[in-house]
Each structure stands twice: as C-alpha cells, then as structure tokens.
Design a protein around this motif. Structure first.
Motif, short mmCIF file in Angstrom:
data_model
loop_
_atom_site.label_atom_id
_atom_site.label_comp_id
_atom_site.label_asym_id
_atom_site.label_seq_id
_atom_site.Cartn_x
_atom_site.Cartn_y
_atom_site.Cartn_z
N THR B 81 -35.76 -90.44 -38.50
CA THR B 81 -35.79 -89.26 -37.63
C THR B 81 -35.46 -87.99 -38.42
O THR B 81 -34.95 -87.03 -37.87
CB THR B 81 -34.80 -89.41 -36.46
OG1 THR B 81 -33.50 -89.61 -37.02
CG2 THR B 81 -35.14 -90.59 -35.58
N GLY B 82 -35.72 -88.03 -39.72
CA GLY B 82 -35.51 -86.85 -40.57
C GLY B 82 -36.40 -85.71 -40.08
O GLY B 82 -37.33 -85.92 -39.30
N THR B 83 -36.13 -84.51 -40.58
CA THR B 83 -36.87 -83.34 -40.09
C THR B 83 -38.37 -83.46 -40.35
O THR B 83 -39.19 -83.11 -39.50
CB THR B 83 -36.35 -82.05 -40.76
OG1 THR B 83 -34.95 -82.18 -40.93
CG2 THR B 83 -36.65 -80.84 -39.92
N ALA B 84 -38.72 -83.95 -41.55
CA ALA B 84 -40.15 -84.07 -41.89
C ALA B 84 -40.82 -85.06 -40.95
O ALA B 84 -41.94 -84.82 -40.47
CB ALA B 84 -40.30 -84.51 -43.33
N HIS B 86 -39.75 -85.79 -37.96
CA HIS B 86 -39.73 -85.21 -36.62
C HIS B 86 -40.91 -84.27 -36.41
O HIS B 86 -41.59 -84.35 -35.39
CB HIS B 86 -38.41 -84.47 -36.36
CG HIS B 86 -38.33 -83.89 -34.99
ND1 HIS B 86 -37.99 -84.65 -33.89
CD2 HIS B 86 -38.58 -82.64 -34.53
CE1 HIS B 86 -38.04 -83.88 -32.82
NE2 HIS B 86 -38.38 -82.65 -33.17
N VAL B 87 -41.15 -83.38 -37.37
CA VAL B 87 -42.24 -82.42 -37.16
C VAL B 87 -43.60 -83.10 -37.22
O VAL B 87 -44.59 -82.56 -36.75
CB VAL B 87 -42.21 -81.19 -38.12
CG1 VAL B 87 -40.92 -80.41 -37.97
CG2 VAL B 87 -42.43 -81.57 -39.56
N ARG B 88 -43.64 -84.29 -37.78
CA ARG B 88 -44.91 -85.02 -37.78
C ARG B 88 -44.96 -86.05 -36.63
O ARG B 88 -45.78 -86.96 -36.63
CB ARG B 88 -45.13 -85.72 -39.12
CG ARG B 88 -45.44 -84.78 -40.27
CD ARG B 88 -46.07 -85.54 -41.43
NE ARG B 88 -46.11 -84.80 -42.68
CZ ARG B 88 -46.53 -85.33 -43.82
NH1 ARG B 88 -46.91 -86.58 -43.89
NH2 ARG B 88 -46.54 -84.60 -44.92
N CYS B 121 -32.42 -89.82 -42.33
CA CYS B 121 -33.50 -89.53 -43.28
C CYS B 121 -33.49 -90.62 -44.34
O CYS B 121 -32.46 -90.92 -44.91
CB CYS B 121 -33.32 -88.17 -43.95
SG CYS B 121 -34.68 -87.75 -45.06
N LEU B 122 -34.65 -91.19 -44.58
CA LEU B 122 -34.74 -92.23 -45.61
C LEU B 122 -35.25 -91.67 -46.92
O LEU B 122 -35.41 -92.38 -47.89
CB LEU B 122 -35.64 -93.37 -45.12
CG LEU B 122 -35.03 -94.21 -43.99
CD1 LEU B 122 -36.10 -95.02 -43.28
CD2 LEU B 122 -33.94 -95.12 -44.52
N GLY B 123 -35.52 -90.37 -46.93
CA GLY B 123 -35.92 -89.71 -48.18
C GLY B 123 -37.30 -90.11 -48.68
O GLY B 123 -37.56 -90.06 -49.87
N ALA B 124 -38.17 -90.52 -47.78
CA ALA B 124 -39.55 -90.82 -48.20
C ALA B 124 -40.46 -89.97 -47.32
O ALA B 124 -41.34 -90.47 -46.63
CB ALA B 124 -39.84 -92.30 -48.05
N CYS B 125 -40.23 -88.65 -47.38
CA CYS B 125 -40.84 -87.72 -46.42
C CYS B 125 -42.36 -87.64 -46.53
O CYS B 125 -43.01 -87.18 -45.60
CB CYS B 125 -40.22 -86.34 -46.60
SG CYS B 125 -38.42 -86.36 -46.52
N ALA B 126 -42.91 -88.06 -47.68
CA ALA B 126 -44.37 -88.01 -47.81
C ALA B 126 -45.02 -89.03 -46.89
O ALA B 126 -46.20 -88.95 -46.60
CB ALA B 126 -44.77 -88.29 -49.25
N LEU B 127 -44.25 -90.01 -46.44
CA LEU B 127 -44.80 -91.07 -45.61
C LEU B 127 -44.60 -90.81 -44.12
O LEU B 127 -44.86 -91.67 -43.29
CB LEU B 127 -44.16 -92.42 -45.98
CG LEU B 127 -44.54 -93.01 -47.32
CD1 LEU B 127 -43.74 -92.39 -48.45
CD2 LEU B 127 -44.34 -94.51 -47.34
#
Lengths: 620, 179
Positions: B81-84, B86-88, B121-127
């Motif tokens: 549920t990280g910000t990246a 969330h916005v996607r 956040c799992l820190g794999a925001c590209a996915l």
C-alpha cells in the motif's frame, strides 16, 4: 598473490591486495551483469541469472565470461536488466528464453539483438549502450555507479575498485577532527530528510565526554515509495560499512549498529555477509590497519513501525522498548543508546563518506552551494521510467521527471509530484522548475525527505492522496501526543466526509485550522509534519476539494462515492465479458444486446472498465 | 559517593550488556519465527523467565505491526500500500482480495489457509500495484486479475497436498465468484 584469507594488518597490505584484485579484474573484464535488486528479482532476474550461469558452463565459456548478480542498476521499469560488459550493452526485460541467444550472438560474436534494446517511448529511438540512454544521461551516479561492477556478495569486487582506501586514509593518516572538518567542508547534509550538517552532528558527538559512544546507521526506511537505502545496502553494502567505520573513528565510538527494517530481508542478508567478510579480513574488529582503533558492528532488526525511524524512537526500539520518540534535549549526542552519546546517520549519508574522503574535490563541485553532492530519488508512480535515479543536487524536478523519467506514463497529463514522504507535500506543474535543494523545497511547502518522488497524473485525486497519507499516519502515530493522535483522526474524519460526498464549505477552513494546531503542538517530526499533505494539497489543489464539496464530483474519478459506472449504448457489442467478470452480478443483458449496470448493486470496483475491450464502460 | 556512582555505572553496564544481547524485539522475532505468531503461553513463560512484567511484553508486541498475537495462515498474502502502489490503484486491488477471501487486512481465513496483510512499502515500486503471495511477486495487478491469481494459488496448493486432505475447496476463494 596475497590470499583473501589473510588478515589485512596495515594500509600497505590493503593497497597490495587492491592492486592484485584490480589486475585480475582488468585481465578478465568480460562479464554479464544481471540486476539482482528487489525490483528486477521480482520480474524474474534470479532465474535469468541461473540460466546464464548454466548456459555459460554448458558452452564451456564459464572461464572466459564472468557473471555478476548486481545491486540496482536504476531502470527498474525495464527489469530484468542485463548488461554485457565491458561494452555496457543494455538489454531490458530479458527472459530465460533470451539467454542462449544473448550468449551466442552478443557475448560470442558481438552482435546486437534489437528486440531487447531499450526504446524511448516518445521518440521511438532505440539505444544500445547504457550511457546513451536518456535515463542515465543527466544522472551523476557517485554512489550507485559502481553497482554495475560489484557483486554485493564479493568484497573482492569492492576492493578492486579501491574499496576501504578511504577507511585506511582516515584511520592511519587523519585525526578524528581532521575527518570531521573534511566532512563539514564537503557540506554533506543528512540524507534521511532533515538535511542537518553531517559534520556538525559528528562534532557534537565527538565533543561529548564518555567512556563509551555509539554510532548507528538508520536503515529504517519507512517512507512509502522510497527504497534507495535498501538498494544501497543490497547493492553496495561495503560502502555503507566504510562510512560507519569512519564515522565511528571520528566520533570516538567503538561500536556501530545498523538498524534495518524487517521488511527488507535481503538487505539484512547482504549486510550480514558483508560484516562477516570485513571481520575476516580485519577491516572490522581489533586494531584496524594497525591504527589501534577497534570497531565492531551489530545488526538490529525493526518490527514494522514508521515512527521508529525517528532517532530517539529508533534507540528505544534497539533497547527493546516500544519505538516511541522522546523529548529532546537531551540530544542524542548527550544521551543516546543505553544513555551514552550516540550519533545516528542515514544509510545514504554514510555511503557518501568514502566518496568524500576519496574524491572530495569532485564531490564539492557537485550540487548547489548549500546542498552539495548527489541525491538518490526513487522516481515512481505515473512516470514512464520508474526507478532509482542519482542526480546532482540542484537539478530541477522537471528535469528528473521529463528528461530522466521520460514523462508521464500512458500519454496522460501531469498533475502533481509528491516528495518527502508522509511529511512532504504535493507540488503542481508551475513549480516543476523548483530545484532539488533542501531550502527551496521547504519554501514551496514540500521537503527533500528521504527521496521518494511520486509522480501523479490527471487520474490521481489529490483529496484521496491527502486521505491516503492521513490514514498512513493514523496507523503509524505512536499515540503519545494527544494532538497528533486525535488531530490526525479528526483531519481524517473530515476528509472521509469530503470523499463520501458529505463535505460542507466550512470543512476547508477547518482542515487548515486543525492542521496548524497539529503542526504546532506535537513532539516529534512525524507529528509536526503530519498535516503537510493536507496543507500542500489545499494550497495547490483547493479547487479539487471544492469540486468534491460543492459539486459532489471527483474530477479524477477515484472517490467511489462520487463516481458511477454506465454502459455506452453506442459502443457496447453485448459480448458479455463485463457481465461474466462482475463480482457483484450488477450487469445484465442478453448476448449481443446492449448491457446495463445496476447502480444499486455496483460496488464500483472497476473490473468492467478494465476488462471491456470496446471502451464501452463509462466512468463519471 | 564516588564509590556509589561507580557501582551504579557498573550495574548499568551489566544491564546494558544483558539487554544488548537479548533485546526484547529480537526475542519476539525469534518466537514469531518459531510459532508463526506470538502465543500467549510462550509470552507468559518469557515474562517469567526474564522477569519482565507481562504488560511490558504485551505493549511491545502490540506496538509493532509485524508481531501478531493470533496465528497466521499457511499462505501469506501481502498487498503493498505504498504511495506508488496507491496512485496506481492498490486500494481497489486490496478490496478485491478482501472480497474474494472474505477477510480484511490483518485477518486470517477461518480455515487457517490465508492471511492478508497490507504493508506500507515493499520498495519494488516499478511493479506497482504489487501483490506478494508466499514470497512470489505479482506485478501490475488489477482487481480483474485477482480471481485468476487465487485460482492459481489454489491449484498449486492442491498439487502440494494429497487430494483427500486438501481444504482448498472450502476456502472462501471464489465464494461469490462465477467460474
């Protein structure tokens, strides 16, 4: 050749070993780098690496062509990334079935495989070599550049690049005060977000009188959307370790600690391995480089609490208590871990230290007057090139998003960029030329933070973004201060009303008033900045709030209570896919006849919109 | 006076070392690793053994989100549920998983098969949006893909077990779903 098993007792031992390893590396510089960072691993790079290894062995090339499973190479969006060295031929989205062809054509015969090359979305141009790709051109990768040359499990790779020279210089040629002065002179500012001068912080701890001091590396990277610290620990752990040793020597601490969040298991494994290697070589332990300086490092693992990244809370967590912040003063340099003087530095700050000691002049030339060096940002969200970018400080946000990031994904239009995590703010298009500088970002209502940069397009609702951060902060507030605990709850209740269509015109003023109270009356940084997402969205996107309140509409089409789905009578072919997929059985209609959505049953999950191939589902 | 101070310092030092070696957070991590959660009887024993008030243990155990006082399911589902994410659109994805499994984030299905966790956040925001099922990453998820994802999980679970012992068919997966 000096054996890696033997201990390094002096700086001369280190330089001899470095030279041997450098020669070995340059005589065998043909290798394949497969990105092994979490992003690429999630795309399947581990199995790609295994197939490469097996294939090289089968073809009898294992002795001539090396393999490195590296840390983050930056362009996470294109994972798994494979780079053929020394030419640095950049292949993206490499699958297991591509491996044999890469070895046969590119590695053996030097032929390029066009379909695996990076293609620029806008211009359609393809690029063969890593440095040609626009994503890398405006970057200055002082900290991450070596990732391509380093297998994080190999201390030899790090040593071959001159690793631990900075530690040798610091411990054998410099006094603690000289080191502190050099760090001060470099104008390195804390990369954890606050931007406090690293040299001043060290000096304060150096000045404290105590028989025991501690230095802590803060790897509790809690900001959602930021992952540069994890990537540094996973990709180049020895650079962080070097910073920690040098810091320990400078402030007079013989014990160092790395506090890592539990959500980063790979980082924990990598840094443990690095510690073990450094201990075996005598780079940690007693009498390092014969300097008389003893230093040991241990690892402490968090358990999932955002507020534990706050330095006093972090110390409480290491001591085994609930990670709650405490009132300062006394500052940590006076009373930190176990009551002793302590200095806490962020991962990226520490990784800067060896660079400053090795390449001080180059470092000082990078960045702006007040903010020197580089900063790693995680460029994520609705941007074409998602990934980690390392840029000289002072570069504008526009350059990062447009030139490096390749603009907005899917041809949509830019709406906002969020920096600084839950403590930061959202900036609109007219502020895109703001430079990445601590003061400049603060002046426009955002902040540098740890480096998350989340790009938002016209399909992102700014009221929903404020709500998202408030929910995050509501979960993560430790509850110690009434104003933070209750203030965030009340702010969230108001925003919840707004997104549910129950907003009233007075709500906007109320949000502003309450935000100021929360800001002014809480103890720690988390509480003091918790209203920033509300304040900055109100400052720049007030009309969106008004649309929710007055018109009962969500312009971005996100807030469920304010949108509804319907079928476009002209486009619907009656194929029945939406009806089949609808989990609520809210869609009716006979085959080959126009379908209809029952608004009473519709849960607005959007599955019909995603599955319709005729664009016949409307959202408004 | 000076002697007293020294005694105090030495006592503090001993305490420090003891705490340093056996930090409570580390101990709780170890218990959770063994039992998959923090069982009450084990916490009571630990409190007695280490002479720590149970209330202190409880406070630490409930403060950190990764500790659980209730058993976790055999299959761990994490939604980022990280910000990246969330916005996607991760919120809709999480809602769909909740609907399919019949549980909210933080809960476990009644049969003990699935646990759902929403992580920051799992820190794999590209996915993004990202769902992790038993350490397998699933990138760019949409609500429409969730049904298929869990059918896949169910299938592989079934293959892992003798069919007579398989409880998958009773899992809430697809309870409201049409095949």
């Amino acid at each position: 050749m000096p054996s890696l098993q033997s201990r390094i007792n002096t700086a001369a031992d280190l330089f001899r070993l470095q030279e041997t390893l450098q020669q070995r590396a340059s005589s065998n510089n043909r290798y394949i780098a497969v990105c092994g960072d979490t992003g690429c691993s999630a795309w399947g790079s581990k199995s790609v690496k295994d197939v490469f290894r097996d294939c090289l062995e089968q073809k009898g090339l294992a002795g001539q062509v090396g393999m490195k499973f590296t840390g983050c190479l930056g362009l996470c969006e294109s994972g798994p990334v494979v780079i053929i060295c020394p030419e640095q031929i950049f292949y993206q989205k490499v699958q297991e079935e591509d491996v044999e062809e890469i070895i046969d054509k590119t590695v053996t015969r030097g032929e390029i495989i066009p379909r695996l090359l990076y293609q620029d979305v806008l211009s359609g141009e393809t690029y063969t070599y890593m440095n040609e790709i626009p994503f890398y051109q405006k970057q200055k990768r002082l900290l991450m550049g070596n990732n391509l040359k380093i297998d994080p499990n190999s201390i030899e790779d790090y040593l071959a690049l001159g690793g631990y020279s900075a530690t040798a210089r610091a411990l054998t040629e410099m006094t603690p005060l000289e080191i502190i002065d050099e760090v001060k002179f470099s104008k390195l500012r804390g990369r954890g977000g606050a931007g406090f001068s690293a040299g001043d912080k060290w000096k304060e701890c150096y000045d404290a009188v105590s028989d025991r001091k501690y230095i802590i590396c803060n790897a509790d990277e809690g900001d959602p959307g930021a992952f540069m610290d994890r990537s540094l620990l996973e990709g180049n752990p020895h650079s962080v370790l070097e910073g920690l040793i040098i810091g320990g020597f400078a402030v007079g601490a013989r014990e160092g600690m790395i506090y890592v969040r539990a959500e980063y298991p790979t980082a924990v494994v990598k840094i443990k391995h690095a510690l073990h290697q450094a201990e075996e070589l005598g780079l940690l332990g007693e009498n390092i480089f014969g300097s008389g300086f003893d230093f040991q490092v241990s690892i402490s693992i968090g358990a999932g609490a955002f507020v534990s990244g706050e330095t006093s809370a972090l110390i409480a967590s290491i001591e085994g208590r609930a990670g709650e912040p405490r009132q300062k003063p006394p500052r940590l340099a006076q009373r930190g871990l176990w009551g002793r003087p302590t200095v806490v530095n962020n991962v990226e700050s520490l990784a800067n230290i060896p660079v400053i000691l090795r390449e001080g002049e180059e470092y000082r030339r990078t960045g702006t007057d007040k903010s020197r060096g580089t900063k790693i940002f995680s460029l994520v969200g609705k941007v074409v090139n998602t990934g980690l970018v390392e840029v000289p400080l002072g570069i504008t946000i526009r350059e990062i998003i447009e030139d490096i990031g390749g603009g907005i994904k899917g041809g949509r239009s830019f709406k906002a960029v969020q920096t600084g995590g839950p403590s930061g703010g959202c900036l609109p298009e007219h502020l895109l030329d703001t430079p990445t500088d601590f003061e400049e970002l603060n002046a426009v209502g955002s902040m540098m933070g740890s480096g998350g940069m989340i790009v938002m397009d016209d399909e992102t609702c700014m009221v929903d973004v404020a709500r998202y951060f408030l929910r995050f902060l509501q979960d993560e507030s430790c509850g110690k201060c009434f104003s933070c605990r209750e203030g965030i709850n009340r702010l969230l209740e108001i925003i919840d009303d707004i997104v549910h269509g129950l907003g009233t015109p007075g709500h906007i003023d109320l949000l502003r008033e309450l935000s100021v109270v929360v800001k002014d009356s809480t103890l720690c940084g988390l509480g003091q900045t918790s209203a920033n997402p509300v304040l900055s969205t109100l400052q720049y996107f007030e009309e969106e709030y008004r649309a929710h309140i007055k018109d009962k509409k969500c312009p971005a089409g996100v807030c469920k209570a304010l949108i509804h789905f319907s079928i476009d009578l002209e486009k619907c072919t009656g194929c029945g896919v939406c009806k089949k997929k609808c989990p609520e059985e809210a869609i009716s209609g006979e085959k080959k006849e126009i379908h209809e959505i029952d608004p009473e049953r519709c849960s607005k999950c959007g599955i019909c919109l995603d599955t319709c191939t005729f664009d016949a589902v409307l959202k408004c | 006076m000076r002697q007293l101070q020294e005694q105090k310092a030495s006592k503090e030092q001993n305490n420090n070392n003891a705490s340093n070696n056996h930090s409570l957070v580390t101990m709780l991590h170890q218990i959770q690793e063994t039992y998959n959660y923090l069982p009450e009887n084990v916490l009571r024993e630990l409190a007695k053994e280490k002479n720590i008030p149970l209330v202190d243990l409880y406070r630490v155990a409930t403060f950190y989100s990764l500790f659980s006082l209730t058993p976790k399911g055999k299959h761990k589902i994490l939604t980022c549920t990280g910000t990246a994410c969330h916005v996607r659109g991760s919120e809709k994805v999480t809602e769909e998983i909740s609907r399919v499994l019949g549980i909210q984030p933080g809960e476990t299905t009644e049969d003990g098969e699935y646990s759902l966790e929403a992580v920051n956040c799992l820190g794999a925001c590209a996915l993004a949006p990202l769902v992790v099922v038993d350490e397998q990453y699933h990138a760019n998820m949409t609500p429409a893909q969730i049904g298929a994802l869990f059918n896949g999980v169910r299938k592989s679970t079934c293959q892992d077990k003798e069919s007579s012992h398989c409880h998958c068919s009773s899992v809430a997966v697809g309870s409201k779903e049409k095949s």
